[in-house]
Design a protein around this motif. Structure first.
Motif, PDB file in Angstrom:
ATOM      1  N   TYR A 153     -60.671   0.833  41.275  1.00 10.94           N
ATOM      2  CA  TYR A 153     -61.018   1.660  40.122  1.00 10.94           C
ATOM      3  C   TYR A 153     -60.681   3.137  40.318  1.00 10.94           C
ATOM      4  CZ  TYR A 153     -62.924  -2.622  38.416  1.00 10.94           C
ATOM      5  OH  TYR A 153     -63.031  -3.919  37.996  1.00 10.94           O
ATOM      6  N   ILE A 154     -60.741   3.636  41.536  1.00  7.00           N
ATOM      7  CA  ILE A 154     -60.341   5.036  41.732  1.00  7.00           C
ATOM      8  C   ILE A 154     -58.840   5.161  41.529  1.00  7.00           C
ATOM      9  CG2 ILE A 154     -59.924   5.105  44.245  1.00  7.00           C
ATOM     10  CD1 ILE A 154     -61.656   7.801  42.062  1.00  7.00           C
ATOM     11  N   THR A 155     -58.110   4.125  41.866  1.00  3.99           N
ATOM     12  CA  THR A 155     -56.663   4.128  41.626  1.00  3.99           C
ATOM     13  C   THR A 155     -56.379   4.247  40.130  1.00  3.99           C
ATOM     14  OG1 THR A 155     -56.281   2.835  43.625  1.00  3.99           O
ATOM     15  CG2 THR A 155     -54.522   2.834  41.975  1.00  3.99           C
ATOM     16  N   LYS A 156     -57.150   3.547  39.315  1.00  6.87           N
ATOM     17  CA  LYS A 156     -56.970   3.628  37.861  1.00  6.87           C
ATOM     18  C   LYS A 156     -57.296   5.036  37.352  1.00  6.87           C
ATOM     19  CE  LYS A 156     -57.567  -1.238  37.071  1.00  6.87           C
ATOM     20  NZ  LYS A 156     -57.983  -2.292  36.187  1.00  6.87           N
ATOM     21  N   GLU A 209     -55.434  10.599  35.618  1.00  6.57           N
ATOM     22  CA  GLU A 209     -55.504  12.043  35.855  1.00  6.57           C
ATOM     23  C   GLU A 209     -55.244  12.333  37.335  1.00  6.57           C
ATOM     24  OE1 GLU A 209     -58.437  15.852  35.386  1.00  6.57           O
ATOM     25  OE2 GLU A 209     -58.992  14.030  34.320  1.00  6.57           O
ATOM     26  N   GLU A 210     -53.967  12.444  37.671  1.00  4.25           N
ATOM     27  CA  GLU A 210     -53.542  12.572  39.066  1.00  4.25           C
ATOM     28  C   GLU A 210     -53.908  13.916  39.700  1.00  4.25           C
ATOM     29  OE1 GLU A 210     -49.460  12.312  41.679  1.00  4.25           O
ATOM     30  OE2 GLU A 210     -49.500  11.370  39.713  1.00  4.25           O
ATOM     31  N   GLU A 211     -54.156  14.907  38.895  1.00  5.54           N
ATOM     32  CA  GLU A 211     -54.419  16.242  39.434  1.00  5.54           C
ATOM     33  C   GLU A 211     -55.916  16.535  39.582  1.00  5.54           C
ATOM     34  OE1 GLU A 211     -51.699  18.254  40.411  1.00  5.54           O
ATOM     35  OE2 GLU A 211     -50.745  16.323  40.026  1.00  5.54           O
ATOM     36  N   TYR A 267     -61.265  13.085  42.287  1.00  7.83           N
ATOM     37  CA  TYR A 267     -60.801  11.704  42.406  1.00  7.83           C
ATOM     38  C   TYR A 267     -60.147  11.468  43.770  1.00  7.83           C
ATOM     39  CZ  TYR A 267     -61.450  11.510  37.322  1.00  7.83           C
ATOM     40  OH  TYR A 267     -61.962  11.551  36.056  1.00  7.83           O
ATOM     41  N   TRP A 268     -59.394  12.454  44.213  1.00  9.03           N
ATOM     42  CA  TRP A 268     -58.743  12.325  45.522  1.00  9.03           C
ATOM     43  C   TRP A 268     -59.779  12.340  46.642  1.00  9.03           C
ATOM     44  CZ3 TRP A 268     -54.231  10.310  46.099  1.00  9.03           C
ATOM     45  CH2 TRP A 268     -53.310  10.388  45.048  1.00  9.03           C
ATOM     46  N   GLU A 269     -60.847  13.113  46.444  1.00  9.89           N
ATOM     47  CA  GLU A 269     -61.932  13.131  47.436  1.00  9.89           C
ATOM     48  C   GLU A 269     -62.556  11.739  47.549  1.00  9.89           C
ATOM     49  OE1 GLU A 269     -66.161  15.424  48.264  1.00  9.89           O
ATOM     50  OE2 GLU A 269     -64.855  16.138  46.666  1.00  9.89           O
ATOM     51  N   LYS A 270     -62.806  11.115  46.409  1.00  6.28           N
ATOM     52  CA  LYS A 270     -63.344   9.737  46.407  1.00  6.28           C
ATOM     53  C   LYS A 270     -62.334   8.789  47.063  1.00  6.28           C
ATOM     54  CE  LYS A 270     -67.169   9.913  43.775  1.00  6.28           C
ATOM     55  NZ  LYS A 270     -68.472   9.595  44.279  1.00  6.28           N
ATOM     56  N   SER A 271     -61.073   8.975  46.758  1.00  7.98           N
ATOM     57  CA  SER A 271     -60.024   8.139  47.327  1.00  7.98           C
ATOM     58  C   SER A 271     -60.018   8.231  48.850  1.00  7.98           C
ATOM     59  CB  SER A 271     -58.665   8.548  46.757  1.00  7.98           C
ATOM     60  OG  SER A 271     -57.641   7.776  47.310  1.00  7.98           O
ATOM     61  N   ALA A 279     -55.847   7.382  53.429  1.00  7.76           N
ATOM     62  CA  ALA A 279     -56.845   8.455  53.476  1.00  7.76           C
ATOM     63  C   ALA A 279     -56.169   9.792  53.768  1.00  7.76           C
ATOM     64  CB  ALA A 279     -57.911   8.148  54.525  1.00  7.76           C
ATOM     65  N   GLU A 280     -55.186   9.776  54.668  1.00 14.86           N
ATOM     66  CA  GLU A 280     -54.437  11.004  54.977  1.00 14.86           C
ATOM     67  C   GLU A 280     -53.711  11.528  53.744  1.00 14.86           C
ATOM     68  OE1 GLU A 280     -52.311  11.665  58.824  1.00 14.86           O
ATOM     69  OE2 GLU A 280     -52.645   9.491  58.990  1.00 14.86           O
ATOM     70  N   VAL A 281     -53.110  10.627  52.983  1.00 20.39           N
ATOM     71  CA  VAL A 281     -52.426  11.027  51.749  1.00 20.39           C
ATOM     72  C   VAL A 281     -53.416  11.684  50.796  1.00 20.39           C
ATOM     73  CG1 VAL A 281     -51.300  10.134  49.655  1.00 20.39           C
ATOM     74  CG2 VAL A 281     -50.574   9.322  51.903  1.00 20.39           C
ATOM     75  N   ALA A 282     -54.603  11.116  50.700  1.00 21.17           N
ATOM     76  CA  ALA A 282     -55.624  11.674  49.816  1.00 21.17           C
ATOM     77  C   ALA A 282     -56.041  13.074  50.274  1.00 21.17           C
ATOM     78  CB  ALA A 282     -56.836  10.749  49.740  1.00 21.17           C
TER      79      ALA A 282
END
Length: 193
Positions: free
Chosen positions: A51-54, A59-61, A65-69, A82-85
């Protein structure tokens, strides 16, 4: 309604409300985030990742969301994701100390000490006298058998905060009983009195 159902312990009803929300408006990224948070609380990180991927795809920016990822991917042991996030968080302007420390800890656990040092050096640009960062750099240099750099950063860290040496020993337990490190700590502690 989903939040209320979740608070009273009816997780199945809460889940149904969350699904109804995203079914009615699949482009509502906040709905996907709510479902993600729900699954994180349930410690179902596989579903949370879905769901975080969705939400990110909508909203990629969004830094949050990236923190949750990052949290989800770490929990799943997906270190590279995780490193990418973490990288994306920094690229989006996240300069919080916890981001740098969490990212570097992840990379240290992975064994990529050179990258950890680079991440921590970037962090020093924002937090030039932060003992946590300095101790992590010292420990990373020590793990690489770089004695001169270890001593340099250990002394800097000690000059900022001698009490944080306990955290250093927890983060790098392999050096807890190292004679020359303990001698530096004792020497510095005595000279700073």
């Amino acid at each position: 309604m989903a939040n209320v159902s979740e608070k009273i312990g009816n997780t199945e009803l809460a889940r149904l409300f969350y699904y109804k929300t995203v079914h009615e408006d699949p482009l509502l990224d906040k709905g996907w985030l709510a479902i993600t948070s729900f699954y994180i609380k349930q410690e179902d990180y596989v579903k949370a990742k879905e769901y975080i991927t969705k939400a990110i795809n909508i909203e990629e920016e969004n830094l949050f969301y990236w923190e949750k990822s990052a949290l989800i991917h770490e929990a799943l042991g997906l270190v590279e994701d995780a490193e990418v996030a973490y990288q994306k968080m920094v690229d989006l302007g996240d300069c919080e100390l916890k981001t740098w420390l969490n990212w570097s800890t992840l990379v240290i656990k992975k064994g990529d000490l050179h990258s950890a040092i680079q991440i921590l050096q970037q962090a020093l640009e924002f937090y030039p006298n932060n003992a946590d960062i300095l101790y992590k750099i010292a420990g990373s240099h020590m793990a690489l058998n770089q004695t001169i750099k270890t001593k340099e950063y250990l002394v800097k860290a000690l000059s900022v905060n001698t009490k944080k040496v306990a955290t250093f020993k927890l983060d790098f337990p392999q050096f807890k009983n190292n004679t020359w490190i303990n001698n530096i700590i004792i020497e510095y502690s005595n000279s700073s009195k």
